[in-house]
Design a protein around this motif. Structure first.
Motif, PDB file in Angstrom:
ATOM      1  N   PRO A 104       0.808  -1.236   0.000  1.00 47.42           N
ATOM      2  CA  PRO A 104       0.000   0.000   0.000  1.00 47.42           C
ATOM      3  C   PRO A 104       0.828   1.266   0.000  1.00 47.42           C
ATOM      4  O   PRO A 104       0.422   2.270  -0.617  1.00 47.42           O
ATOM      5  CB  PRO A 104      -0.818  -0.136   1.294  1.00 47.42           C
ATOM      6  CG  PRO A 104      -0.865  -1.601   1.561  1.00 47.42           C
ATOM      7  CD  PRO A 104       0.443  -2.136   1.101  1.00 47.42           C
ATOM      8  N   ALA A 105       1.980   1.276   0.697  1.00 47.97           N
ATOM      9  CA  ALA A 105       2.782   2.502   0.752  1.00 47.97           C
ATOM     10  C   ALA A 105       3.271   2.899  -0.631  1.00 47.97           C
ATOM     11  O   ALA A 105       3.391   4.091  -0.943  1.00 47.97           O
ATOM     12  CB  ALA A 105       3.966   2.304   1.700  1.00 47.97           C
ATOM     13  N   LEU A 106       3.555   1.930  -1.469  1.00 43.96           N
ATOM     14  CA  LEU A 106       4.034   2.194  -2.829  1.00 43.96           C
ATOM     15  C   LEU A 106       2.915   2.118  -3.871  1.00 43.96           C
ATOM     16  O   LEU A 106       3.168   2.386  -5.058  1.00 43.96           O
ATOM     17  CB  LEU A 106       5.133   1.187  -3.203  1.00 43.96           C
ATOM     18  CG  LEU A 106       6.355   1.150  -2.282  1.00 43.96           C
ATOM     19  CD1 LEU A 106       7.307   0.046  -2.730  1.00 43.96           C
ATOM     20  CD2 LEU A 106       7.063   2.501  -2.266  1.00 43.96           C
ATOM     21  N   ARG A 107       1.698   1.731  -3.438  1.00 38.94           N
ATOM     22  CA  ARG A 107       0.567   1.496  -4.348  1.00 38.94           C
ATOM     23  C   ARG A 107       1.003   0.561  -5.484  1.00 38.94           C
ATOM     24  O   ARG A 107       0.804   0.826  -6.672  1.00 38.94           O
ATOM     25  CB  ARG A 107       0.006   2.802  -4.900  1.00 38.94           C
ATOM     26  CG  ARG A 107      -0.634   3.684  -3.857  1.00 38.94           C
ATOM     27  CD  ARG A 107      -1.454   4.794  -4.494  1.00 38.94           C
ATOM     28  NE  ARG A 107      -0.674   5.574  -5.442  1.00 38.94           N
ATOM     29  CZ  ARG A 107       0.157   6.559  -5.114  1.00 38.94           C
ATOM     30  NH1 ARG A 107       0.318   6.886  -3.836  1.00 38.94           N
ATOM     31  NH2 ARG A 107       0.833   7.217  -6.032  1.00 38.94           N
ATOM     32  N   LYS A 108       1.593  -0.540  -5.073  1.00 40.84           N
ATOM     33  CA  LYS A 108       2.079  -1.535  -6.028  1.00 40.84           C
ATOM     34  C   LYS A 108       1.356  -2.851  -5.783  1.00 40.84           C
ATOM     35  O   LYS A 108       1.227  -3.306  -4.646  1.00 40.84           O
ATOM     36  CB  LYS A 108       3.588  -1.721  -5.862  1.00 40.84           C
ATOM     37  CG  LYS A 108       4.181  -2.840  -6.696  1.00 40.84           C
ATOM     38  CD  LYS A 108       5.654  -3.013  -6.387  1.00 40.84           C
ATOM     39  CE  LYS A 108       6.260  -4.207  -7.113  1.00 40.84           C
ATOM     40  NZ  LYS A 108       7.687  -4.414  -6.762  1.00 40.84           N
ATOM     41  N   SER A 161       2.717 -13.669 -13.675  1.00 41.83           N
ATOM     42  CA  SER A 161       2.022 -12.695 -12.846  1.00 41.83           C
ATOM     43  C   SER A 161       1.917 -11.365 -13.590  1.00 41.83           C
ATOM     44  O   SER A 161       2.550 -11.149 -14.628  1.00 41.83           O
ATOM     45  CB  SER A 161       2.751 -12.497 -11.521  1.00 41.83           C
ATOM     46  OG  SER A 161       4.077 -12.040 -11.743  1.00 41.83           O
ATOM     47  N   VAL A 162       1.117 -10.461 -13.057  1.00 44.21           N
ATOM     48  CA  VAL A 162       0.894  -9.137 -13.643  1.00 44.21           C
ATOM     49  C   VAL A 162       1.123  -8.104 -12.547  1.00 44.21           C
ATOM     50  O   VAL A 162       0.697  -8.291 -11.402  1.00 44.21           O
ATOM     51  CB  VAL A 162      -0.535  -9.012 -14.213  1.00 44.21           C
ATOM     52  CG1 VAL A 162      -0.785  -7.600 -14.716  1.00 44.21           C
ATOM     53  CG2 VAL A 162      -0.744 -10.023 -15.327  1.00 44.21           C
ATOM     54  N   GLU A 163       1.764  -7.000 -12.895  1.00 41.68           N
ATOM     55  CA  GLU A 163       2.016  -5.924 -11.930  1.00 41.68           C
ATOM     56  C   GLU A 163       1.372  -4.638 -12.434  1.00 41.68           C
ATOM     57  O   GLU A 163       1.465  -4.305 -13.624  1.00 41.68           O
ATOM     58  CB  GLU A 163       3.516  -5.718 -11.735  1.00 41.68           C
ATOM     59  CG  GLU A 163       3.854  -4.627 -10.725  1.00 41.68           C
ATOM     60  CD  GLU A 163       5.347  -4.484 -10.519  1.00 41.68           C
ATOM     61  OE1 GLU A 163       5.814  -3.340 -10.263  1.00 41.68           O
ATOM     62  OE2 GLU A 163       6.067  -5.507 -10.625  1.00 41.68           O
ATOM     63  N   PHE A 164       0.704  -3.920 -11.535  1.00 40.83           N
ATOM     64  CA  PHE A 164       0.127  -2.624 -11.891  1.00 40.83           C
ATOM     65  C   PHE A 164       0.075  -1.758 -10.645  1.00 40.83           C
ATOM     66  O   PHE A 164       0.235  -2.238  -9.510  1.00 40.83           O
ATOM     67  CB  PHE A 164      -1.269  -2.781 -12.521  1.00 40.83           C
ATOM     68  CG  PHE A 164      -2.328  -3.236 -11.554  1.00 40.83           C
ATOM     69  CD1 PHE A 164      -3.205  -2.329 -10.972  1.00 40.83           C
ATOM     70  CD2 PHE A 164      -2.451  -4.583 -11.233  1.00 40.83           C
ATOM     71  CE1 PHE A 164      -4.177  -2.746 -10.094  1.00 40.83           C
ATOM     72  CE2 PHE A 164      -3.437  -5.010 -10.360  1.00 40.83           C
ATOM     73  CZ  PHE A 164      -4.297  -4.102  -9.784  1.00 40.83           C
ATOM     74  N   SER A 165      -0.175  -0.461 -10.849  1.00 36.90           N
ATOM     75  CA  SER A 165      -0.172   0.506  -9.746  1.00 36.90           C
ATOM     76  C   SER A 165      -1.435   1.358  -9.818  1.00 36.90           C
ATOM     77  O   SER A 165      -1.624   2.123 -10.797  1.00 36.90           O
ATOM     78  CB  SER A 165       1.061   1.414  -9.808  1.00 36.90           C
ATOM     79  OG  SER A 165       2.247   0.665  -9.651  1.00 36.90           O
ATOM     80  N   PRO A 166      -2.310   1.245  -8.836  1.00 32.79           N
ATOM     81  CA  PRO A 166      -3.493   2.122  -8.805  1.00 32.79           C
ATOM     82  C   PRO A 166      -3.105   3.541  -8.409  1.00 32.79           C
ATOM     83  O   PRO A 166      -2.134   3.771  -7.688  1.00 32.79           O
ATOM     84  CB  PRO A 166      -4.380   1.464  -7.737  1.00 32.79           C
ATOM     85  CG  PRO A 166      -3.421   0.739  -6.854  1.00 32.79           C
ATOM     86  CD  PRO A 166      -2.297   0.279  -7.733  1.00 32.79           C
TER      87      PRO A 166
END
Length: 510
Positions: free
Chosen positions: A385-389, A429-434
């Motif tokens: 959560p701190a990095l929104r990752k 896997s998939v990585e994204f950032s809200p």
């Protein structure tokens, strides 16, 4: 209907006495003529169920003053028709009344049999009983003798406040209270033809009766030998009155049938309650509080219980693991399998949560070894959560949905088979950032299946619901989940009985 030839000799006094001491069917069977009946011209009796407040009395003829001898007929001529005052006409009228009673009971029991929920059945019992005894109001107190519940009170023509007033009367002073306190749970009805003029009436009962405006009551136990005691039904009259013997007989037959039907619904409701309780106990009782993210979950299960789950697990270094999934099948076995998989997934997440693919690979191996006949879909996300990752992996599961001010879109995930379908499962896997203020919505396929639409239209409906979230609730993940749930499944589809569970897990990132 049956026409009784006038040549039949019947003891009318014995017939009248028999009517009061035997059931309708027994009397018809005993006094029915042998052979093919003649044509009958008795008028059609009106149907009662749901129309009139009282049962229509059977047509009666004037009692014969003195029988008139029939004129002699020539050999071979048909018998002369019965005189209006002859015993044969009286028998026809009695049989017509019995047929009318049977028709009434058939209609009322058919309507009751169509009810599938306890509350609907209790209201139907009240309406039918009021029609049979000629009352306008009443109440049913459901209180099974085994003490396992559920205990409830339902009224007809009585508001919730009125029921509250009645409940303030001491239990032993009420008709239903005396019935429920009987050791055998059955017995005679409680009849109060002129309640306010009775000596020894409890003062509180008198005050409540005067306040609510009823002057008489008729109460019956809802009990049979097979079902035991389930409760009691009370019908209230606005004026001093009491049902006649015929009305008592009919409502007694009806309540015996109704008790058996209520017992079946009670058993079904208890089974559903147990299933829901077990499912809820296997899911997290509350969601954790983690800095930088707000969580909310919604869960709807079918009557037999399903295998959908959700979970939120705090991980080391302020990380968070989010997962949703579904086990194939329904019922107790699917619920048990869901509980085992969720518990195992929590262990794998603690050990190697940073790699969602490894978590699902371990889960797939467990499923294949321990439950080879089952498959499951799952989605696991590792959040910082701190990095929104967010790093996620899915096994045959629908993609998450990102809901924000500037975008509403599905996360692009790689295609993968469900767990248990391949000899060895692995997918990238998939990585994204809200963005700040965006909400990531995880859900199970039950949300889409319950719509009844093809999957492409169901996905379009879900996207439209998410895009239409009002600005005033975008800061509340629980309100967002409720909006999506009720928009995708309107008109009570979210609460309707279904084999499909529904799970939504919303995470809003600050």
């Amino acid at each position: 209907m049956l026409d009784i030839p006038s040549s039949v000799s019947v003891d009318v006094e014995a017939l009248l006495a028999a009517q009061n001491h035997m059931g309708v069917c027994d009397a018809i069977e005993q006094y029915a003529p042998v052979g093919k009946p003649d044509t009958m011209t008795t008028p059609h009796f009106p149907k009662v169920a749901g129309i009139d407040s009282t049962v229509p009395p059977p047509a009666q003829t004037v009692a014969p003053a003195s029988p008139t001898p029939a004129p002699p007929s020539s050999p071979g001529a048909p018998p002369a028709p019965a005189a209006p005052g002859a015993p044969g006409a009286l028998i026809q009228d009695r049989l017509a009344g019995w047929v009318s009673d049977l028709t009434t009971l058939h209609e009322l029991t058919e309507r009751l049999a169509r009810t599938a929920v306890m509350d609907d059945a209790l209201h139907e019992v009240l309406r039918a009983g009021a029609a049979l005894v000629g009352a306008r109001r009443g109440l049913v107190v459901l209180e099974p003798a085994d003490g396992l519940g559920p205990d409830t009170t339902v009224g007809l023509g009585l508001a919730r406040a009125d029921l509250g007033h009645i409940e303030t009367v001491p239990r032993g002073a009420t008709s239903y209270g005396r019935i429920l306190d009987r050791t055998d749970g059955t017995g005679e009805p409680e009849v109060h033809a002129d309640l306010l003029s009775e000596d020894g009436l409890d003062p509180r009962h008198r005050d409540v009766a005067a306040r609510l405006g009823y002057a008489a009551s008729f109460a019956l136990p809802l009990a049979t030998e097979a079902a035991g005691r389930l409760g009691a039904a009370v019908w209230l009259y606005d004026e001093p009155a009491e049902p006649v013997e015929r009305q008592r007989h009919l409502v007694g037959l009806y309540t015996r049938y109704a008790t058996e039907h209520l017992a079946r619904l009670l058993e079904l409701e208890r089974a559903r309650t147990k299933s829901r309780t077990i499912t809820e106990e296997l899911l997290p009782p509350r969601l954790p509080r983690v800095a930088g993210v707000q969580l909310a979950a919604r869960h709807r299960t079918g009557p037999r219980g399903g295998g959908d789950w959700y979970d939120a697990l705090p991980l080391p270094e302020g990380a968070l693991g989010l997962t949703v999934g579904s086990v194939t099948g329904s019922g107790a076995s699917a619920v048990a399998a869901m509980g085992r998989l969720r518990a195992s997934l929590r262990a794998y997440a603690v050990m190697e949560g940073e790699d969602p693919v490894a978590v699902l690979s371990d889960l797939e191996l467990l499923l294949r070894l321990t439950e080879p006949a089952r498959s499951a879909t799952a989605l696991f996300t590792y959040c910082e959560p701190a990095l929104r990752k967010i790093v996620l992996a899915g096994a045959g599961h629908s993609p998450p949905l990102v809901i924000g001010e500037r975008r509403t879109e599905f996360v692009e995930t790689s295609l993968s088979a469900p767990l248990g379908m391949l000899a060895c499962w692995e997918a990238p896997s998939v990585e994204f950032s809200p963005e700040p203020g965006e909400t990531v919505l995880l859900y199970t396929d039950g949300l889409l299946h319950r719509t009844g639409d093809p999957m492409d239209r169901a996905f379009a409906r879900l996207h439209a619901a998410a895009a239409g979230v009002p600005r005033t609730i975008r800061n509340d993940p629980g309100a967002i989940a409720d909006h999506v749930l009720h928009t995708v499944l309107p008109d009570g589809l979210d609460a309707a009985d279904s084999d499909e569970d529904v799970v939504l897990l919303a995470a809003r990132f600050e």
